[in-house]
Design a protein around this motif. Sequence first.
Motif, PDB file in Angstrom:
ATOM      1  N   GLN A  16       6.287 -15.461  -3.410  1.00 40.64           N
ATOM      2  CA  GLN A  16       5.226 -14.517  -3.094  1.00 40.64           C
ATOM      3  C   GLN A  16       5.034 -13.541  -4.240  1.00 40.64           C
ATOM      4  N   LYS A  17       3.802 -13.084  -4.385  1.00 38.93           N
ATOM      5  CA  LYS A  17       3.478 -12.037  -5.353  1.00 38.93           C
ATOM      6  C   LYS A  17       3.081 -10.816  -4.542  1.00 38.93           C
ATOM      7  N   ILE A  18       3.794  -9.728  -4.767  1.00 40.67           N
ATOM      8  CA  ILE A  18       3.499  -8.477  -4.067  1.00 40.67           C
ATOM      9  C   ILE A  18       2.776  -7.564  -5.042  1.00 40.67           C
ATOM     10  N   LYS A  19       1.629  -7.050  -4.607  1.00 36.46           N
ATOM     11  CA  LYS A  19       0.772  -6.226  -5.470  1.00 36.46           C
ATOM     12  C   LYS A  19       0.673  -4.819  -4.904  1.00 36.46           C
ATOM     13  N   PHE A  20       1.009  -3.832  -5.730  1.00 43.39           N
ATOM     14  CA  PHE A  20       0.904  -2.421  -5.381  1.00 43.39           C
ATOM     15  C   PHE A  20      -0.325  -1.852  -6.085  1.00 43.39           C
ATOM     16  N   SER A  21      -1.188  -1.188  -5.332  1.00 44.95           N
ATOM     17  CA  SER A  21      -2.351  -0.517  -5.924  1.00 44.95           C
ATOM     18  C   SER A  21      -2.327   0.935  -5.473  1.00 44.95           C
ATOM     19  N   LEU A  22      -2.322   1.844  -6.432  1.00 49.76           N
ATOM     20  CA  LEU A  22      -2.281   3.264  -6.126  1.00 49.76           C
ATOM     21  C   LEU A  22      -3.495   3.936  -6.747  1.00 49.76           C
ATOM     22  N   VAL A  23      -4.159   4.770  -5.958  1.00 46.11           N
ATOM     23  CA  VAL A  23      -5.351   5.474  -6.416  1.00 46.11           C
ATOM     24  C   VAL A  23      -5.207   6.949  -6.080  1.00 46.11           C
ATOM     25  N   THR A  24      -5.551   7.799  -7.043  1.00 44.54           N
ATOM     26  CA  THR A  24      -5.575   9.236  -6.784  1.00 44.54           C
ATOM     27  C   THR A  24      -7.018   9.714  -6.837  1.00 44.54           C
ATOM     28  N   ALA A  25      -7.291  10.758  -6.066  1.00 45.92           N
ATOM     29  CA  ALA A  25      -8.634  11.343  -6.063  1.00 45.92           C
ATOM     30  C   ALA A  25      -8.506  12.817  -5.720  1.00 45.92           C
ATOM     31  N   PRO A  26      -9.326  13.666  -6.354  1.00 42.56           N
ATOM     32  CA  PRO A  26      -9.278  15.089  -5.995  1.00 42.56           C
ATOM     33  C   PRO A  26      -9.744  15.280  -4.553  1.00 42.56           C
ATOM     34  N   GLU A  27      -9.112  16.198  -3.862  1.00 48.02           N
ATOM     35  CA  GLU A  27      -9.462  16.455  -2.455  1.00 48.02           C
ATOM     36  C   GLU A  27     -10.770  17.215  -2.329  1.00 48.02           C
ATOM     37  N   SER A  28     -11.102  18.021  -3.320  1.00 50.08           N
ATOM     38  CA  SER A  28     -12.380  18.743  -3.275  1.00 50.08           C
ATOM     39  C   SER A  28     -13.292  18.156  -4.339  1.00 50.08           C
ATOM     40  N   MET A  29     -14.525  18.595  -4.344  1.00 51.27           N
ATOM     41  CA  MET A  29     -15.487  18.069  -5.304  1.00 51.27           C
ATOM     42  C   MET A  29     -15.244  18.609  -6.712  1.00 51.27           C
ATOM     43  N   SER A  30     -14.458  19.653  -6.836  1.00 48.70           N
ATOM     44  CA  SER A  30     -14.171  20.249  -8.132  1.00 48.70           C
ATOM     45  C   SER A  30     -13.142  19.405  -8.870  1.00 48.70           C
ATOM     46  N   GLN A  31     -13.340  19.177 -10.138  1.00 46.20           N
ATOM     47  CA  GLN A  31     -12.372  18.408 -10.932  1.00 46.20           C
ATOM     48  C   GLN A  31     -11.125  19.245 -11.222  1.00 46.20           C
ATOM     49  N   ASN A  32     -11.181  20.546 -11.018  1.00 43.81           N
ATOM     50  CA  ASN A  32     -10.023  21.414 -11.245  1.00 43.81           C
ATOM     51  C   ASN A  32      -9.207  21.577  -9.976  1.00 43.81           C
ATOM     52  N   SER A  33      -9.353  20.662  -9.072  1.00 47.22           N
ATOM     53  CA  SER A  33      -8.674  20.730  -7.791  1.00 47.22           C
ATOM     54  C   SER A  33      -7.170  20.659  -7.980  1.00 47.22           C
ATOM     55  N   GLU A  34      -6.447  21.401  -7.154  1.00 49.62           N
ATOM     56  CA  GLU A  34      -5.000  21.322  -7.162  1.00 49.62           C
ATOM     57  C   GLU A  34      -4.516  20.531  -5.959  1.00 49.62           C
ATOM     58  N   ARG A  35      -5.435  19.921  -5.254  1.00 53.85           N
ATOM     59  CA  ARG A  35      -5.101  19.042  -4.125  1.00 53.85           C
ATOM     60  C   ARG A  35      -5.530  17.632  -4.486  1.00 53.85           C
ATOM     61  N   TRP A  36      -4.575  16.716  -4.400  1.00 55.52           N
ATOM     62  CA  TRP A  36      -4.850  15.337  -4.761  1.00 55.52           C
ATOM     63  C   TRP A  36      -4.514  14.415  -3.603  1.00 55.52           C
ATOM     64  N   SER A  37      -5.423  13.511  -3.319  1.00 55.73           N
ATOM     65  CA  SER A  37      -5.195  12.482  -2.320  1.00 55.73           C
ATOM     66  C   SER A  37      -4.614  11.272  -3.047  1.00 55.73           C
ATOM     67  N   VAL A  38      -3.517  10.733  -2.514  1.00 56.95           N
ATOM     68  CA  VAL A  38      -2.862   9.572  -3.119  1.00 56.95           C
ATOM     69  C   VAL A  38      -2.843   8.460  -2.073  1.00 56.95           C
ATOM     70  N   ARG A  39      -3.408   7.316  -2.423  1.00 57.56           N
ATOM     71  CA  ARG A  39      -3.429   6.185  -1.482  1.00 57.56           C
ATOM     72  C   ARG A  39      -2.762   4.974  -2.127  1.00 57.56           C
ATOM     73  N   LEU A  40      -1.821   4.414  -1.395  1.00 52.11           N
ATOM     74  CA  LEU A  40      -1.098   3.225  -1.833  1.00 52.11           C
ATOM     75  C   LEU A  40      -1.448   2.071  -0.900  1.00 52.11           C
ATOM     76  N   THR A  41      -1.853   0.950  -1.466  1.00 52.61           N
ATOM     77  CA  THR A  41      -2.035  -0.261  -0.669  1.00 52.61           C
ATOM     78  C   THR A  41      -1.122  -1.332  -1.252  1.00 52.61           C
ATOM     79  N   ILE A  42      -0.636  -2.195  -0.370  1.00 50.22           N
ATOM     80  CA  ILE A  42       0.265  -3.266  -0.793  1.00 50.22           C
ATOM     81  C   ILE A  42      -0.226  -4.566  -0.162  1.00 50.22           C
TER      82      ILE A  42
END
Length: 181
Positions: A115-141
């Motif tokens: 089997q091949k196991i694939k990890f994909s991680l994506v980060t995105a700012p929580e607010s519309m501002s690029q200077n956000s100090e809140r980050w959403s992190v999503r991991l899919t496997i």
Amino acid sequence: MRQVMKYLQVSIVIVALVLAGCVQTIPKEALKLSPSSLEDRQMQTRVYEDVTEEQILSASVAIIQDLGAQINESETDLGLIVGEKMRDATDAGQVAGAIVLALLTGAATPVDKEQKIKFSLVTAPESMSQNSERWSVRLTIQRKVWNTQNQLSRIEAIKEPEIFQGFFEKLDKSLFLEKQS
């Protein structure tokens, strides 16, 4: 001549019907979210505050590598990390069942091999501002499983909560230590 025209017309109608039958449409259920999709997204996602995206990505790369995967893609500008690892997929129960079936029928049955196991991680700012100090992190496997005949036998998403909890606990610790130093 009249018969030839009639034959030609019937042929055109038959060809048109055959071609119309070949047109594929997207099934309506393909565009519907599964009932568990919200739960899955919540299990796969965490929000982090007072850390930079670079800190999150760096810690995530280390954790994914600690899990035995090689990083295949890293687009830090997009907040994306993709890693993969190959593992044995042999299941003793499946092998035993194949042996019994072979003894009864005389036919060899393919069983899962790797089997091949694939990890994909994506980060995105929580607010519309690029200077956000809140980050959403999503991991899919996901995993792809090949059988003893080298045929792809399964493609499936990993949905065990313990796996995601373990990953995010490691990420929590790593980011905590990063903040302290």
